[in-house]
Design a protein around this motif. Structure first.
Motif, short mmCIF file in Angstrom:
data_model
loop_
_atom_site.label_atom_id
_atom_site.label_comp_id
_atom_site.label_asym_id
_atom_site.label_seq_id
_atom_site.Cartn_x
_atom_site.Cartn_y
_atom_site.Cartn_z
N ASN A 178 0.82 -1.21 0.00
CA ASN A 178 0.00 0.00 0.00
C ASN A 178 0.86 1.26 0.00
OD1 ASN A 178 -3.23 -0.09 0.61
ND2 ASN A 178 -2.24 -2.01 1.14
N ALA A 179 1.97 1.22 0.75
CA ALA A 179 2.85 2.38 0.81
C ALA A 179 3.42 2.72 -0.57
CB ALA A 179 3.99 2.12 1.80
N ILE A 180 3.78 1.68 -1.32
CA ILE A 180 4.30 1.89 -2.68
C ILE A 180 3.21 2.54 -3.55
CG2 ILE A 180 5.20 0.78 -4.76
CD1 ILE A 180 6.25 -1.48 -2.90
N GLY A 181 2.01 1.97 -3.48
CA GLY A 181 0.91 2.51 -4.27
C GLY A 181 0.57 3.94 -3.88
N THR A 182 0.56 4.22 -2.57
CA THR A 182 0.25 5.58 -2.10
C THR A 182 1.28 6.59 -2.58
OG1 THR A 182 -0.85 4.68 -0.13
CG2 THR A 182 -0.14 6.97 -0.03
N ARG A 183 2.58 6.22 -2.50
CA ARG A 183 3.64 7.12 -2.96
C ARG A 183 3.52 7.37 -4.48
NH1 ARG A 183 8.94 7.91 -1.30
NH2 ARG A 183 8.06 7.90 0.81
N ILE A 184 3.22 6.33 -5.22
CA ILE A 184 3.06 6.49 -6.68
C ILE A 184 1.94 7.47 -6.99
CG2 ILE A 184 2.38 5.32 -8.81
CD1 ILE A 184 3.86 2.83 -7.78
N LYS A 185 0.82 7.36 -6.27
CA LYS A 185 -0.30 8.27 -6.50
C LYS A 185 0.08 9.71 -6.16
CE LYS A 185 -3.93 7.81 -7.63
NZ LYS A 185 -4.49 7.97 -9.00
N GLU A 186 0.97 9.89 -5.16
CA GLU A 186 1.42 11.23 -4.80
C GLU A 186 2.31 11.81 -5.90
OE1 GLU A 186 3.42 10.65 -1.14
OE2 GLU A 186 1.58 10.43 0.06
N LEU A 187 3.20 10.98 -6.44
CA LEU A 187 4.15 11.45 -7.44
C LEU A 187 3.56 11.50 -8.85
CD1 LEU A 187 7.35 9.50 -6.25
CD2 LEU A 187 6.78 11.91 -5.83
N TYR A 188 2.65 10.57 -9.13
CA TYR A 188 2.05 10.47 -10.47
C TYR A 188 0.53 10.39 -10.33
CZ TYR A 188 6.87 8.93 -11.36
OH TYR A 188 8.23 8.85 -11.41
N PRO A 189 -0.14 11.52 -10.08
CA PRO A 189 -1.59 11.50 -9.80
C PRO A 189 -2.44 10.91 -10.91
CG PRO A 189 -0.61 13.64 -9.24
CD PRO A 189 0.44 12.87 -9.99
#
Length: 465
Positions: A178-189
């Protein structure tokens, strides 16, 4: 030196390296290296990312120096060409010399701007509380976290695709995914990120078959940018589900999409899974999250106490960390139970209350860790073999059985990694330990006499009352 010569010499280096590292390490950290040129006693190699370069420097630089001196000659220097890809920025390479970490940027390669295409809204199903800020790092999860952060920075642009995370229940696989997915959404909305459990995937697939909408189901998943499947082992035995996921996996991987999978066991131990899927699970990075060490358990507790603004004495924190070691969830659950008891009975959180609460969760007297030495001695006595035989290379059936049982019990009853267990049980490699665990687990599923035998062995480690 001609191109063929330096490539041939590098291939000789790979032969030497392959004999000195595990197969997984060789495939992950050395096969992707590309030799570019050799001149003025300097070998220039290309690596996929800064993280890749840093990992080589931290873990394998001595082996690389030794190998280059042996093959290319004394005094050979190693220089890296690190390809960096940062979202919409133009691609550039950074040249780094292994003896000093100075960056020399080469001229960026201009790229045309591509207009942004609106992406339909998608519920990612991510838990925002499971992020890198709340994922406490320790020895048991450092590598997995580092790989996860590298993927989050450049999804599908690293060699870690797919990322296959495995470990026992409660060690943090779901949190990290989930942390990986959350960071990706922050960097690449605009990226379409989806977290889904294997069980929900199976339910959705079954409904699509029932409603004759399987093509829509497959089409939906084939347009995901980052697909996270939790507890992939639940696909075992589901042939049609596996077949559908196989095609979705291929489509996503071929189109440069990121896949992240979690499991309670490594790919090699996924019984009931098609071999072609297991092969694909091993294409990228297979990383184990081990049971949290004492230090990590203590840090997890302190982090939760700090986040929630709680006041718990350090002796209570230490007691919990020392006696609850199977799961991060258990640790956090104990804190919640402590506070509930303290509020209901209007008393301070102290050591006696902690002992009372923990007894309702685990028998902490019975879960005191045993050493590998104790396990080995007990197993040797049970099977009538010597420790020398157990640690030897003999393939006698009774010795092989004893060795495999010792490795299996060591994995079950200690917090040690498979690599460490292999070292302590005859200096074997981690693959031998994984194979031993798989063999014993398989035998336990079908052999009632062996089940009874293992139960008796485990009872031997319980404290005498």
């Amino acid at each position: 030196m001609s191109e063929l010569q330096h490539v041939a010499l590098w291939n000789r280096c790979l032969d030497f390296i392959k004999d000195n590292v595990s197969e997984q390490a060789y495939k992950t950290w050395f096969l992707p290296i590309k030799p570019l040129e050799f001149k003025e006693k300097t070998l220039l190699v290309q690596v996929p990312s800064h993280f890749f370069y840093e990992f080589l420097e931290d873990h394998y630089i001595d082996l690389l120096r030794k190998t280059l001196s042996k093959v290319f000659g004394e005094g050979t220097l190693l220089e890296y060409d690190v390809v960096v890809n940062k979202s919409s920025r133009p691609q550039q390479t950074v040249q780094i010399e292994s003896t000093k970490r100075s960056n020399v940027e080469r001229k960026p390669v201009e790229t045309a701007k591509i207009p942004t295409i609106p992406v339909p809204e998608l519920d990612s199903r991510l838990n925002p509380n499971y992020n890198f800020a709340t994922f406490i790092e320790g020895v048991s999860n450092k590598l997995s976290r580092s790989v996860g952060e590298a993927i989050a920075e450049n999804p599908a642009k690293t060699i870690f695709n797919p990322l296959f995370l495995y470990g026992a229940s409660g060690v943090g696989k779901t949190h990290l995914a989930n942390a990986i997915g959350t960071r990706i959404k922050e960097l690449y909305p605009t990226k379409r990120v989806l977290y889904v459990s294997a069980h929900l995937f199976q339910v959705q697939y079954t409904d699509s078959v029932r409603n004759n909408t399987t093509n829509d189901f497959i089409n939906f998943y084939q347009h995901i940018d980052v697909l996270i499947i939790d507890d992939i082992q639940e696909f075992a035995g589901l042939t049609k589900t596996q077949n559908t996921f196989f095609h979705i996996f291929n489509q996503l991987h071929q189109n440069g999409k990121q896949l992240i999978l979690t499991s309670d066991r490594p790919p090699i131990m996924l019984q009931g899974m098609e071999e072609r899927l297991i092969t694909r699970f091993k294409w990228g990075m297979v990383a184990e999250l081990e049971k949290p060490t004492l230090e990590l358990r203590r840090n997890i507790l302190l982090s939760k106490i700090h986040r929630d603004g709680l006041k718990i004495p350090m002796e209570v924190v230490d007691f919990i960390a020392e006696n609850v070691h199977e799961s991060v969830r258990d640790l956090e659950g104990i804190v919640v139970s402590l506070l509930a008891h303290a509020n209901v009975f209007n008393r301070e959180v102290d050591l006696s209350l902690a002992q009372r609460v923990i007894k309702n969760v685990v028998n902490y007297e019975a879960t005191k860790q045993v050493s590998v030495d104790t396990i080995v001695n007990t197993v040797c006595s049970h099977y009538g073999v010597t420790q020398q035989d157990l640690f030897s290379r003999t393939r006698k059936s009774n010795v092989v059985r004893a060795r495999q049982v010792a490795m299996y019990l060591s994995k079950q009853m200690t917090e040690l990694s498979t690599a460490k267990i292999g070292t302590l049980v005859g200096n074997k490699d981690h693959a031998t330990v994984i194979h031993a665990c798989k063999t014993v687990s398989g035998q336990l599923e079908i052999d009632k006499a062996f089940q009874k035998e293992m139960a008796e062995l485990k009872n031997a480690f319980k404290p005498k009352v």
